[in-house]
Design a protein around this motif. Structure first.
Motif, PDB file in Angstrom:
ATOM      1  N   SER A   7      11.571  15.165  10.215  1.00  0.00           N
ATOM      2  CA  SER A   7      11.090  15.895  11.361  1.00  0.00           C
ATOM      3  C   SER A   7       9.818  15.232  11.990  1.00  0.00           C
ATOM      4  N   PRO A   8       9.748  14.547  13.044  1.00  0.00           N
ATOM      5  CA  PRO A   8      10.719  14.598  14.155  1.00  0.00           C
ATOM      6  C   PRO A   8      12.116  13.675  13.485  1.00  0.00           C
ATOM      7  N   ALA A   9      13.155  13.592  14.067  1.00  0.00           N
ATOM      8  CA  ALA A   9      14.372  13.124  13.467  1.00  0.00           C
ATOM      9  C   ALA A   9      14.561  11.580  13.560  1.00  0.00           C
ATOM     10  N   ALA A  10      14.556  11.101  14.727  1.00  0.00           N
ATOM     11  CA  ALA A  10      14.912   9.679  14.889  1.00  0.00           C
ATOM     12  C   ALA A  10      13.675   8.777  15.212  1.00  0.00           C
ATOM     13  N   ARG A  11      12.731   9.429  15.764  1.00  0.00           N
ATOM     14  CA  ARG A  11      11.693   8.610  16.341  1.00  0.00           C
ATOM     15  C   ARG A  11      10.455   9.438  16.376  1.00  0.00           C
ATOM     16  N   SER A  12       9.225   8.876  15.912  1.00  0.00           N
ATOM     17  CA  SER A  12       8.030   9.627  16.046  1.00  0.00           C
ATOM     18  C   SER A  12       6.733   8.497  16.467  1.00  0.00           C
ATOM     19  N   LEU A  13       5.840   9.110  16.836  1.00  0.00           N
ATOM     20  CA  LEU A  13       4.585   7.960  17.153  1.00  0.00           C
ATOM     21  C   LEU A  13       3.953   7.739  15.832  1.00  0.00           C
ATOM     22  N   PHE A  14       3.502   6.302  15.471  1.00  0.00           N
ATOM     23  CA  PHE A  14       2.932   5.809  14.522  1.00  0.00           C
ATOM     24  C   PHE A  14       1.690   6.684  13.795  1.00  0.00           C
ATOM     25  N   ASP A  15       1.117   7.449  14.651  1.00  0.00           N
ATOM     26  CA  ASP A  15      -0.003   8.221  14.022  1.00  0.00           C
ATOM     27  C   ASP A  15       0.289   9.790  13.898  1.00  0.00           C
ATOM     28  N   GLU A  16       1.565   9.976  13.873  1.00  0.00           N
ATOM     29  CA  GLU A  16       2.087  11.306  13.911  1.00  0.00           C
ATOM     30  C   GLU A  16       2.603  11.806  12.498  1.00  0.00           C
ATOM     31  N   PRO A  17       2.415  13.020  12.123  1.00  0.00           N
ATOM     32  CA  PRO A  17       3.069  13.357  10.805  1.00  0.00           C
ATOM     33  C   PRO A  17       4.512  13.072  10.858  1.00  0.00           C
ATOM     34  N   LEU A  18       5.173  12.654   9.597  1.00  0.00           N
ATOM     35  CA  LEU A  18       6.371  12.895   9.498  1.00  0.00           C
ATOM     36  C   LEU A  18       6.948  13.793   8.423  1.00  0.00           C
ATOM     37  N   ALA A  19       7.622  14.765   8.516  1.00  0.00           N
ATOM     38  CA  ALA A  19       7.982  15.561   7.369  1.00  0.00           C
ATOM     39  C   ALA A  19       9.260  14.746   6.731  1.00  0.00           C
ATOM     40  N   ILE A  20       9.403  14.850   5.588  1.00  0.00           N
ATOM     41  CA  ILE A  20      10.450  14.154   4.715  1.00  0.00           C
ATOM     42  C   ILE A  20      11.033  15.092   3.905  1.00  0.00           C
ATOM     43  N   ALA A  21      12.427  15.362   3.807  1.00  0.00           N
ATOM     44  CA  ALA A  21      12.940  16.231   2.755  1.00  0.00           C
ATOM     45  C   ALA A  21      14.243  15.665   2.613  1.00  0.00           C
ATOM     46  N   VAL A  22      14.699  15.922   1.040  1.00  0.00           N
ATOM     47  CA  VAL A  22      16.034  15.607   0.786  1.00  0.00           C
ATOM     48  C   VAL A  22      16.835  16.909   0.222  1.00  0.00           C
ATOM     49  N   ASP A  55      14.884  23.930  -8.108  1.00  0.00           N
ATOM     50  CA  ASP A  55      16.131  24.527  -8.946  1.00  0.00           C
ATOM     51  C   ASP A  55      17.297  24.332  -7.990  1.00  0.00           C
ATOM     52  N   ASP A  56      16.768  24.500  -6.717  1.00  0.00           N
ATOM     53  CA  ASP A  56      18.007  24.500  -5.578  1.00  0.00           C
ATOM     54  C   ASP A  56      18.636  23.147  -5.118  1.00  0.00           C
ATOM     55  N   GLY A  57      18.208  22.237  -5.659  1.00  0.00           N
ATOM     56  CA  GLY A  57      18.367  20.980  -5.318  1.00  0.00           C
ATOM     57  C   GLY A  57      17.790  20.359  -4.146  1.00  0.00           C
ATOM     58  N   GLU A  58      16.546  20.961  -3.694  1.00  0.00           N
ATOM     59  CA  GLU A  58      15.985  20.442  -2.721  1.00  0.00           C
ATOM     60  C   GLU A  58      14.661  19.741  -3.011  1.00  0.00           C
ATOM     61  N   LEU A  59      14.436  19.031  -1.996  1.00  0.00           N
ATOM     62  CA  LEU A  59      13.099  18.053  -2.415  1.00  0.00           C
ATOM     63  C   LEU A  59      12.261  18.030  -1.170  1.00  0.00           C
ATOM     64  N   ASP A  60      11.230  18.740  -0.954  1.00  0.00           N
ATOM     65  CA  ASP A  60      10.572  18.715   0.318  1.00  0.00           C
ATOM     66  C   ASP A  60       9.136  18.252  -0.087  1.00  0.00           C
ATOM     67  N   LEU A  61       8.792  16.935   0.601  1.00  0.00           N
ATOM     68  CA  LEU A  61       7.730  16.261   0.066  1.00  0.00           C
ATOM     69  C   LEU A  61       6.255  17.042   0.498  1.00  0.00           C
ATOM     70  N   ALA A  62       6.331  18.230   1.271  1.00  0.00           N
ATOM     71  CA  ALA A  62       5.288  18.744   1.584  1.00  0.00           C
ATOM     72  C   ALA A  62       4.951  19.967   0.515  1.00  0.00           C
ATOM     73  N   ARG A  63       6.139  19.990  -0.401  1.00  0.00           N
ATOM     74  CA  ARG A  63       5.959  21.059  -1.368  1.00  0.00           C
ATOM     75  C   ARG A  63       5.998  20.654  -2.885  1.00  0.00           C
TER      76      ARG A  63
END
Length: 152
Positions: A7-22, A55-63
């Motif tokens: 998030s944002p999904a496909a494109r973001s600005l180079f200096d903009e935060p990018l949220a990553i989760a699996v 435990d739920d199989g999720e991985l959020d790099l913010a947490r």
């Protein structure tokens, strides 16, 4: 099957935060995330980090903090971007044409070994330097050279 959510999904600005989760990992599954991109000269830059899903199989790099053994450790949501290192020692990332984005590759591998385990998921993301609609105007006046960037 595991999937990567950006998030944002496909494109973001180079200096903009990018949220990553699996999503879709097994409970407490150990994985290695790796980012890579090539600069305009073709030089490869990479970073990796080791994680353990919740435990739920999720991985959020913010947490979820990165475990020791990768390019960084601790709670660093943007670590996979700021820790990018060149494969060639002392090389600097070069960007002259700000009208074309960098293409960031993000991969999720099984386990924490030195050699990557089985590839579980991958995604590409554009890191752009100009907002949509931005105009780039070359400036030439006597000995002055520059570029003016105008918003829409």
């Amino acid at each position: 099957a595991p999937s990567i959510r950006l998030s944002p999904a496909a494109r973001s600005l180079f200096d903009e935060p990018l949220a990553i989760a699996v999503q879709g990992l097994g409970p407490r599954q150990q994985v290695t995330l790796r980012t890579s991109l090539r600069d305009e000269t073709g030089e490869l830059f990479q970073a990796s980090a080791r994680y353990q899903a919740g435990d739920d199989g999720e991985l959020d790099l913010a947490r979820c903090p990165a475990l020791p053994g990768g390019s960084f450790s601790g709670l660093e949501p943007m670590g996979l971007l700021w820790a990018l290192q060149p494969q060639k020692p002392y090389w600097c990332m070069l960007k002259k044409d700000v009208q074309s984005p960098f293409l960031l590759q993000l991969e999720v591998f099984e386990g924490h070994g030195e050699a990557p385990g089985r590839l579980l998921a991958q995604v590409q993301h554009e890191r752009a330097f100009l907002r949509d609609g931005m105009r780039r105007v070359p400036v030439r006046d006597g000995r002055i050279r520059g570029t003016l960037f105008l918003p829409p």
